[in-house]
Design a protein around this motif. Sequence first.
Motif, PDB file in Angstrom:
ATOM      1  N   THR A  74      26.269  62.096  -6.954  1.00  0.00           N
ATOM      2  CA  THR A  74      25.999  63.319  -6.176  1.00  0.00           C
ATOM      3  C   THR A  74      24.509  63.577  -6.009  1.00  0.00           C
ATOM      4  O   THR A  74      24.121  64.572  -5.390  1.00  0.00           O
ATOM      5  N   GLN A  75      23.669  62.701  -6.556  1.00  0.00           N
ATOM      6  CA  GLN A  75      22.224  62.912  -6.483  1.00  0.00           C
ATOM      7  C   GLN A  75      21.630  62.119  -5.315  1.00  0.00           C
ATOM      8  O   GLN A  75      21.863  60.917  -5.187  1.00  0.00           O
ATOM      9  N   TRP A  88      17.716  65.755  -4.805  1.00  0.00           N
ATOM     10  CA  TRP A  88      18.550  66.815  -4.256  1.00  0.00           C
ATOM     11  C   TRP A  88      19.954  66.707  -4.843  1.00  0.00           C
ATOM     12  O   TRP A  88      20.462  65.606  -5.051  1.00  0.00           O
ATOM     13  N   ASP A  89      20.571  67.845  -5.069  1.00  0.00           N
ATOM     14  CA  ASP A  89      21.985  67.881  -5.434  1.00  0.00           C
ATOM     15  C   ASP A  89      22.778  67.914  -4.132  1.00  0.00           C
ATOM     16  O   ASP A  89      22.770  68.915  -3.413  1.00  0.00           O
ATOM     17  N   SER A  90      23.442  66.813  -3.804  1.00  0.00           N
ATOM     18  CA  SER A  90      24.120  66.716  -2.506  1.00  0.00           C
ATOM     19  C   SER A  90      25.331  67.637  -2.416  1.00  0.00           C
ATOM     20  O   SER A  90      25.849  67.881  -1.321  1.00  0.00           O
ATOM     21  N   SER A  91      25.799  68.180  -3.552  1.00  0.00           N
ATOM     22  CA  SER A  91      26.963  69.062  -3.508  1.00  0.00           C
ATOM     23  C   SER A  91      26.614  70.469  -3.034  1.00  0.00           C
ATOM     24  O   SER A  91      27.474  71.194  -2.547  1.00  0.00           O
ATOM     25  N   PHE A 342      24.389  56.754   4.002  1.00  0.00           N
ATOM     26  CA  PHE A 342      25.688  57.398   4.147  1.00  0.00           C
ATOM     27  C   PHE A 342      26.257  57.751   2.787  1.00  0.00           C
ATOM     28  O   PHE A 342      25.904  57.166   1.763  1.00  0.00           O
ATOM     29  N   GLY A 343      27.129  58.765   2.803  1.00  0.00           N
ATOM     30  CA  GLY A 343      27.793  59.211   1.592  1.00  0.00           C
ATOM     31  C   GLY A 343      29.297  59.163   1.747  1.00  0.00           C
ATOM     32  O   GLY A 343      29.822  58.588   2.703  1.00  0.00           O
ATOM     33  N   PRO A 344      30.036  59.795   0.845  1.00  0.00           N
ATOM     34  CA  PRO A 344      31.500  59.784   0.917  1.00  0.00           C
ATOM     35  C   PRO A 344      32.024  60.800   1.919  1.00  0.00           C
ATOM     36  O   PRO A 344      31.299  61.688   2.384  1.00  0.00           O
TER      37      PRO A 344
END
Length: 363
Positions: A74-75, A88-91, A342-344
Amino acid sequence: RSGGKGGRGGRGGRGRGRNSQQQNQPCNFFLRGNCNQGDNCQFLHEHSSAPDLELFASLSGHEGTITGVVLQDTQLYTSSKDGTIREWDSSNGNCTSAVQVGGEADSLLIEGCFLIAGLKLPNGQGMVKVWNMQTGQVQELPGHVGEVYALAAGNGMLFSGAQDKTIRVHTFNQADNSFAFSAALTAHTKSVHVLVVSGDLLFSGGGEGNIIMWSLQSGQALQSLPAHTEHVMQLVYWENHLLSCGLDGELKVWGASAAGQLELKMTWPDLNNSSPFKQQSSSGREIVPFLTMSGCADANSKPMLLLASCDSKVQCLDLQPTLQPRGEMYFPRDVSVRAMTFGPSGFFFTGDTSGELKVWKWG
Protein backbone atom coordinates in the motif's frame (compact mmCIF):
# COMPACT_ATOMS: atom_id res chain seq x y z
CA ARG A 1 -7.29 13.57 0.64
CA SER A 2 -4.13 15.18 1.96
CA GLY A 3 -2.61 17.58 -0.54
CA GLY A 4 -5.33 16.72 -3.03
CA LYS A 5 -6.98 18.87 -5.64
CA GLY A 6 -9.99 17.92 -7.66
CA GLY A 7 -10.64 14.57 -5.99
CA ARG A 8 -13.17 12.33 -7.64
CA GLY A 9 -14.91 13.19 -10.85
CA GLY A 10 -13.32 12.41 -14.18
CA ARG A 11 -15.98 14.38 -16.04
CA GLY A 12 -17.59 17.77 -15.73
CA GLY A 13 -19.95 20.08 -17.60
CA ARG A 14 -20.30 19.47 -21.30
CA GLY A 15 -20.47 23.12 -22.34
CA ARG A 16 -22.88 24.81 -24.73
CA GLY A 17 -22.62 26.18 -28.19
CA ARG A 18 -19.19 24.76 -28.93
CA ASN A 19 -17.95 24.50 -32.49
CA SER A 20 -16.55 21.19 -33.74
CA GLN A 21 -12.93 22.14 -33.03
CA GLN A 22 -13.69 23.19 -29.47
CA GLN A 23 -15.68 19.99 -28.88
CA ASN A 24 -12.44 18.01 -28.98
CA GLN A 25 -10.37 20.44 -26.91
CA PRO A 26 -10.25 20.14 -23.10
CA CYS A 27 -10.53 23.35 -21.08
CA ASN A 28 -7.10 24.26 -19.74
CA PHE A 29 -8.66 26.27 -16.90
CA PHE A 30 -10.77 23.27 -15.88
CA LEU A 31 -7.71 21.02 -15.91
CA ARG A 32 -5.95 23.50 -13.62
CA GLY A 33 -9.02 23.63 -11.37
CA ASN A 34 -9.99 27.25 -11.93
CA CYS A 35 -12.54 27.53 -14.79
CA ASN A 36 -15.40 29.85 -13.77
CA GLN A 37 -17.52 29.36 -16.90
CA GLY A 38 -19.33 26.22 -15.74
CA ASP A 39 -21.80 24.83 -18.29
CA ASN A 40 -21.22 27.91 -20.46
CA CYS A 41 -17.58 27.02 -21.13
CA GLN A 42 -16.88 26.45 -24.82
CA PHE A 43 -14.40 23.65 -24.15
CA LEU A 44 -14.53 20.14 -22.67
CA HIS A 45 -14.69 19.81 -18.90
CA GLU A 46 -13.22 16.32 -18.80
CA HIS A 47 -10.02 14.73 -17.53
CA SER A 48 -10.32 11.83 -19.96
CA SER A 49 -12.17 10.82 -23.11
CA ALA A 50 -12.08 7.13 -22.09
CA PRO A 51 -15.66 6.31 -20.99
CA ASP A 52 -14.59 4.01 -18.14
CA LEU A 53 -11.76 6.08 -16.63
CA GLU A 54 -11.94 8.68 -13.86
CA LEU A 55 -9.49 10.90 -12.06
CA PHE A 56 -9.70 9.69 -8.45
CA ALA A 57 -7.37 12.17 -6.69
CA SER A 58 -4.63 14.74 -7.28
CA LEU A 59 -1.84 14.83 -4.69
CA SER A 60 0.53 17.78 -4.29
CA GLY A 61 3.86 18.07 -2.52
CA HIS A 62 6.71 17.88 -5.01
CA GLU A 63 8.13 21.15 -6.32
CA GLY A 64 9.72 19.70 -9.46
CA THR A 65 9.11 17.10 -12.17
CA ILE A 66 8.19 13.66 -10.82
CA THR A 67 10.64 11.24 -12.41
CA GLY A 68 9.66 7.95 -10.79
CA VAL A 69 6.56 6.32 -9.29
CA VAL A 70 6.79 2.86 -7.69
CA LEU A 71 4.37 0.88 -5.52
CA GLN A 72 4.97 -1.78 -2.88
CA ASP A 73 1.91 -3.14 -1.09
CA THR A 74 0.00 0.00 0.00
CA GLN A 75 3.05 2.28 0.05
CA LEU A 76 3.72 4.50 -2.95
CA TYR A 77 7.09 6.19 -3.54
CA THR A 78 7.84 9.10 -5.87
CA SER A 79 11.14 10.69 -6.89
CA SER A 80 11.54 14.21 -8.20
CA LYS A 81 13.97 16.69 -9.64
CA ASP A 82 13.29 18.74 -6.49
CA GLY A 83 15.76 16.43 -4.71
CA THR A 84 13.24 14.50 -2.62
CA ILE A 85 11.67 11.08 -2.42
CA ARG A 86 8.17 11.06 -0.96
CA GLU A 87 6.32 8.15 0.58
CA TRP A 88 2.53 8.06 0.27
CA ASP A 89 -0.11 5.84 1.83
CA SER A 90 -2.04 4.77 -1.27
CA SER A 91 -5.09 3.80 0.83
CA ASN A 92 -5.78 7.41 1.88
CA GLY A 93 -3.50 9.66 -0.17
CA ASN A 94 -1.50 10.94 2.78
CA CYS A 95 2.18 11.78 2.32
CA THR A 96 3.86 9.99 5.23
CA SER A 97 7.45 11.19 4.66
CA ALA A 98 9.61 13.39 2.42
CA VAL A 99 13.36 12.73 2.36
CA GLN A 100 16.06 14.97 0.91
CA VAL A 101 18.34 12.64 -1.05
CA GLY A 102 21.27 14.97 -1.72
CA GLY A 103 20.75 15.50 -5.43
CA GLU A 104 18.33 15.61 -8.31
CA ALA A 105 16.48 12.28 -8.42
CA ASP A 106 15.99 11.09 -12.00
CA SER A 107 14.95 7.44 -11.57
CA LEU A 108 13.42 5.15 -8.96
CA LEU A 109 13.13 1.39 -8.46
CA ILE A 110 11.90 -1.06 -5.83
CA GLU A 111 13.56 -4.47 -5.80
CA GLY A 112 12.67 -6.71 -2.88
CA CYS A 113 13.39 -4.78 0.33
CA PHE A 114 15.49 -2.18 -1.50
CA LEU A 115 14.39 1.29 -2.58
CA ILE A 116 16.86 2.52 -5.21
CA ALA A 117 17.25 6.00 -6.72
CA GLY A 118 19.43 7.40 -9.50
CA LEU A 119 20.81 10.81 -8.52
CA LYS A 120 22.68 13.70 -10.10
CA LEU A 121 24.72 15.34 -7.35
CA PRO A 122 25.37 19.10 -7.09
CA ASN A 123 28.96 18.54 -8.34
CA GLY A 124 27.65 16.96 -11.57
CA GLN A 125 28.52 13.39 -10.63
CA GLY A 126 25.98 10.59 -10.89
CA MET A 127 25.21 8.20 -8.07
CA VAL A 128 22.90 5.28 -7.30
CA LYS A 129 21.60 5.35 -3.72
CA VAL A 130 20.16 2.21 -2.11
CA TRP A 131 17.98 2.09 1.01
CA ASN A 132 17.38 -1.24 2.76
CA MET A 133 13.82 -0.71 4.00
CA GLN A 134 14.12 -3.57 6.52
CA THR A 135 17.39 -2.61 8.22
CA GLY A 136 17.60 1.12 7.44
CA GLN A 137 21.05 0.61 5.89
CA VAL A 138 21.95 3.12 3.14
CA GLN A 139 24.54 2.42 0.44
CA GLU A 140 25.93 4.88 -2.10
CA LEU A 141 27.18 3.59 -5.45
CA PRO A 142 29.21 6.30 -7.26
CA GLY A 143 30.75 6.08 -10.72
CA HIS A 144 28.37 7.75 -13.16
CA VAL A 145 28.72 11.27 -14.54
CA GLY A 146 25.56 13.34 -14.94
CA GLU A 147 21.96 12.21 -14.66
CA VAL A 148 21.14 8.56 -13.90
CA TYR A 149 18.06 8.04 -16.08
CA ALA A 150 17.43 4.30 -15.77
CA LEU A 151 17.45 1.51 -13.19
CA ALA A 152 16.68 -2.20 -13.49
CA ALA A 153 17.40 -5.37 -11.54
CA GLY A 154 17.49 -9.10 -12.21
CA ASN A 155 19.55 -12.26 -11.69
CA GLY A 156 21.12 -10.81 -8.54
CA MET A 157 22.36 -7.71 -10.36
CA LEU A 158 21.50 -4.01 -10.29
CA PHE A 159 21.83 -2.02 -13.52
CA SER A 160 21.99 1.76 -13.92
CA GLY A 161 22.05 3.75 -17.16
CA ALA A 162 23.14 7.36 -17.34
CA GLN A 163 23.93 10.51 -19.27
CA ASP A 164 27.56 9.33 -19.52
CA LYS A 165 26.53 6.64 -22.11
CA THR A 166 27.35 3.75 -19.78
CA ILE A 167 25.47 0.98 -18.02
CA ARG A 168 27.01 0.13 -14.66
CA VAL A 169 26.44 -3.33 -13.18
CA HIS A 170 26.47 -4.02 -9.42
CA THR A 171 26.22 -7.56 -8.06
CA PHE A 172 24.33 -8.32 -4.86
CA ASN A 173 26.37 -9.78 -2.00
CA GLN A 174 24.13 -11.80 0.31
CA ALA A 175 26.78 -11.96 3.03
CA ASP A 176 26.49 -8.27 3.91
CA ASN A 177 23.27 -7.32 2.07
CA SER A 178 25.08 -4.88 -0.22
CA PHE A 179 25.90 -4.26 -3.88
CA ALA A 180 29.41 -4.28 -5.36
CA PHE A 181 30.46 -2.86 -8.73
CA SER A 182 31.25 -5.62 -11.23
CA ALA A 183 31.19 -4.21 -14.80
CA ALA A 184 30.50 -1.29 -17.12
CA LEU A 185 28.70 -1.85 -20.42
CA THR A 186 29.68 0.68 -23.08
CA ALA A 187 27.97 0.10 -26.44
CA HIS A 188 25.71 3.17 -26.52
CA THR A 189 27.01 6.34 -28.19
CA LYS A 190 24.65 8.69 -26.34
CA SER A 191 22.91 8.71 -22.95
CA VAL A 192 21.17 5.54 -21.72
CA HIS A 193 17.51 6.35 -21.04
CA VAL A 194 15.85 3.05 -20.21
CA LEU A 195 16.69 -0.48 -19.01
CA VAL A 196 14.47 -3.59 -18.88
CA VAL A 197 15.39 -7.10 -17.69
CA SER A 198 13.61 -10.17 -19.05
CA GLY A 199 14.92 -13.61 -18.11
CA ASP A 200 18.65 -13.71 -18.85
CA LEU A 201 18.48 -10.68 -21.17
CA LEU A 202 18.91 -6.96 -20.56
CA PHE A 203 17.44 -4.47 -23.04
CA SER A 204 18.69 -0.87 -23.11
CA GLY A 205 17.50 2.17 -25.05
CA GLY A 206 19.71 5.14 -25.84
CA GLY A 207 19.72 8.72 -27.02
CA GLU A 208 21.07 7.69 -30.42
CA GLY A 209 17.86 5.72 -31.01
CA ASN A 210 19.33 2.24 -30.61
CA ILE A 211 17.98 -0.70 -28.61
CA ILE A 212 20.73 -3.04 -27.44
CA MET A 213 20.10 -6.59 -26.27
CA TRP A 214 22.64 -7.89 -23.72
CA SER A 215 23.35 -11.34 -22.32
CA LEU A 216 23.27 -11.30 -18.51
CA GLN A 217 25.48 -14.38 -18.44
CA SER A 218 28.33 -13.04 -20.57
CA GLY A 219 27.78 -9.27 -20.36
CA GLN A 220 28.12 -9.10 -24.14
CA ALA A 221 25.90 -7.17 -26.55
CA LEU A 222 23.95 -9.70 -28.62
CA GLN A 223 22.28 -7.17 -30.94
CA SER A 224 22.33 -3.41 -31.54
CA LEU A 225 19.22 -2.29 -33.37
CA PRO A 226 18.60 1.19 -34.89
CA ALA A 227 15.05 1.26 -33.56
CA HIS A 228 14.14 4.98 -33.51
CA THR A 229 15.39 8.13 -35.21
CA GLU A 230 15.41 9.99 -31.86
CA HIS A 231 15.91 9.08 -28.18
CA VAL A 232 14.41 5.78 -27.02
CA MET A 233 12.40 6.94 -24.02
CA GLN A 234 10.80 3.75 -22.66
CA LEU A 235 10.70 -0.03 -23.09
CA VAL A 236 7.97 -2.41 -21.93
CA TYR A 237 8.26 -6.21 -22.14
CA TRP A 238 4.89 -7.92 -22.60
CA GLU A 239 4.09 -11.52 -23.61
CA ASN A 240 7.34 -12.20 -25.48
CA HIS A 241 7.23 -8.83 -27.21
CA LEU A 242 9.29 -5.72 -26.55
CA LEU A 243 7.52 -2.38 -26.99
CA SER A 244 9.55 0.80 -27.48
CA CYS A 245 8.60 4.46 -27.74
CA GLY A 246 10.72 7.44 -28.67
CA LEU A 247 10.97 11.15 -29.27
CA ASP A 248 10.33 10.39 -32.96
CA GLY A 249 6.64 9.95 -32.07
CA GLU A 250 6.55 6.24 -32.82
CA LEU A 251 5.60 3.21 -30.76
CA LYS A 252 7.12 -0.02 -32.06
CA VAL A 253 6.45 -3.66 -31.27
CA TRP A 254 9.36 -6.11 -31.57
CA GLY A 255 9.38 -9.89 -31.56
CA ALA A 256 12.08 -12.54 -31.70
CA SER A 257 13.18 -14.05 -35.01
CA ALA A 258 14.00 -17.74 -35.39
CA ALA A 259 17.63 -16.80 -34.69
CA GLY A 260 16.66 -15.02 -31.46
CA GLN A 261 17.17 -11.50 -32.82
CA LEU A 262 14.70 -8.65 -32.39
CA GLU A 263 12.64 -7.90 -35.48
CA LEU A 264 9.96 -5.27 -36.06
CA LYS A 265 6.37 -6.54 -35.93
CA MET A 266 4.41 -3.27 -36.15
CA THR A 267 4.59 0.51 -35.74
CA TRP A 268 1.95 2.72 -34.13
CA PRO A 269 0.51 4.98 -35.35
CA ASP A 270 0.35 3.51 -38.85
CA LEU A 271 2.46 5.69 -41.14
CA ASN A 272 -0.19 5.36 -43.85
CA ASN A 273 -2.94 6.86 -41.68
CA SER A 274 -3.39 10.40 -40.42
CA SER A 275 -2.68 11.10 -36.74
CA PRO A 276 -3.58 13.91 -34.36
CA PHE A 277 0.04 14.87 -33.76
CA LYS A 278 1.19 18.43 -34.18
CA GLN A 279 4.84 18.44 -35.29
CA GLN A 280 5.93 17.81 -38.86
CA SER A 281 8.52 15.12 -39.44
CA SER A 282 10.97 15.23 -42.34
CA SER A 283 8.63 12.90 -44.23
CA GLY A 284 5.71 15.27 -43.74
CA ARG A 285 3.94 13.11 -41.16
CA GLU A 286 2.53 14.98 -38.19
CA ILE A 287 4.13 13.68 -34.99
CA VAL A 288 4.50 14.44 -31.31
CA PRO A 289 7.33 13.00 -29.18
CA PHE A 290 6.49 10.18 -26.79
CA LEU A 291 7.95 10.58 -23.29
CA THR A 292 7.15 7.39 -21.40
CA MET A 293 4.73 4.46 -21.25
CA SER A 294 3.50 1.81 -18.85
CA GLY A 295 1.39 -1.29 -18.90
CA CYS A 296 -1.66 -1.56 -16.66
CA ALA A 297 -4.91 -3.51 -16.35
CA ASP A 298 -8.44 -2.11 -16.40
CA ALA A 299 -11.22 -3.05 -13.97
CA ASN A 300 -11.83 -6.26 -15.93
CA SER A 301 -8.12 -7.18 -15.90
CA LYS A 302 -7.82 -6.40 -19.59
CA PRO A 303 -4.23 -5.41 -20.48
CA MET A 304 -3.74 -1.75 -21.41
CA LEU A 305 -0.84 0.42 -22.51
CA LEU A 306 -0.60 4.04 -21.36
CA LEU A 307 1.48 6.19 -23.71
CA ALA A 308 2.45 9.71 -22.61
CA SER A 309 3.36 12.44 -25.10
CA CYS A 310 4.62 16.01 -24.86
CA ASP A 311 1.26 17.49 -25.96
CA SER A 312 -0.13 17.10 -22.40
CA LYS A 313 -1.94 13.85 -23.18
CA VAL A 314 -1.71 10.15 -22.41
CA GLN A 315 -3.08 7.69 -24.97
CA CYS A 316 -4.97 4.69 -23.53
CA LEU A 317 -4.49 1.68 -25.81
CA ASP A 318 -5.94 -1.81 -25.55
CA LEU A 319 -3.12 -4.32 -25.99
CA GLN A 320 -5.65 -6.92 -27.16
CA PRO A 321 -6.60 -6.47 -29.96
CA THR A 322 -3.28 -4.90 -30.75
CA LEU A 323 -3.00 -1.22 -29.84
CA GLN A 324 -6.62 -0.18 -30.24
CA PRO A 325 -7.27 3.35 -28.87
CA ARG A 326 -9.77 3.56 -26.00
CA GLY A 327 -9.37 7.25 -25.23
CA GLU A 328 -7.04 9.94 -23.95
CA MET A 329 -6.14 11.47 -20.59
CA TYR A 330 -5.80 15.25 -20.48
CA PHE A 331 -3.34 17.38 -18.50
CA PRO A 332 -2.95 21.17 -18.26
CA ARG A 333 -1.16 22.90 -21.11
CA ASP A 334 2.65 22.57 -20.86
CA VAL A 335 2.33 19.75 -18.32
CA SER A 336 3.50 16.29 -19.41
CA VAL A 337 3.54 12.91 -17.68
CA ARG A 338 7.04 11.59 -17.04
CA ALA A 339 6.39 8.58 -14.77
CA MET A 340 3.63 5.99 -14.33
CA THR A 341 2.91 2.79 -12.47
CA PHE A 342 -0.14 0.62 -11.89
CA GLY A 343 -1.76 -0.75 -8.76
CA PRO A 344 -4.49 -3.26 -7.89
CA SER A 345 -8.22 -3.07 -8.69
CA GLY A 346 -7.90 -0.88 -11.77
CA PHE A 347 -5.91 1.91 -10.08
CA PHE A 348 -2.85 3.53 -11.63
CA PHE A 349 -0.71 6.57 -10.89
CA THR A 350 0.91 9.33 -12.99
CA GLY A 351 3.62 11.82 -12.05
CA ASP A 352 4.05 14.93 -14.19
CA THR A 353 6.26 17.95 -14.85
CA SER A 354 4.21 20.14 -12.49
CA GLY A 355 5.15 17.89 -9.56
CA GLU A 356 1.63 16.53 -9.17
CA LEU A 357 0.83 12.90 -8.47
CA LYS A 358 -2.52 11.84 -9.93
CA VAL A 359 -4.49 8.74 -8.98
CA TRP A 360 -6.70 7.25 -11.71
CA LYS A 361 -9.20 4.40 -11.66
CA TRP A 362 -10.75 2.26 -14.35
CA GLY A 363 -14.48 1.92 -13.68
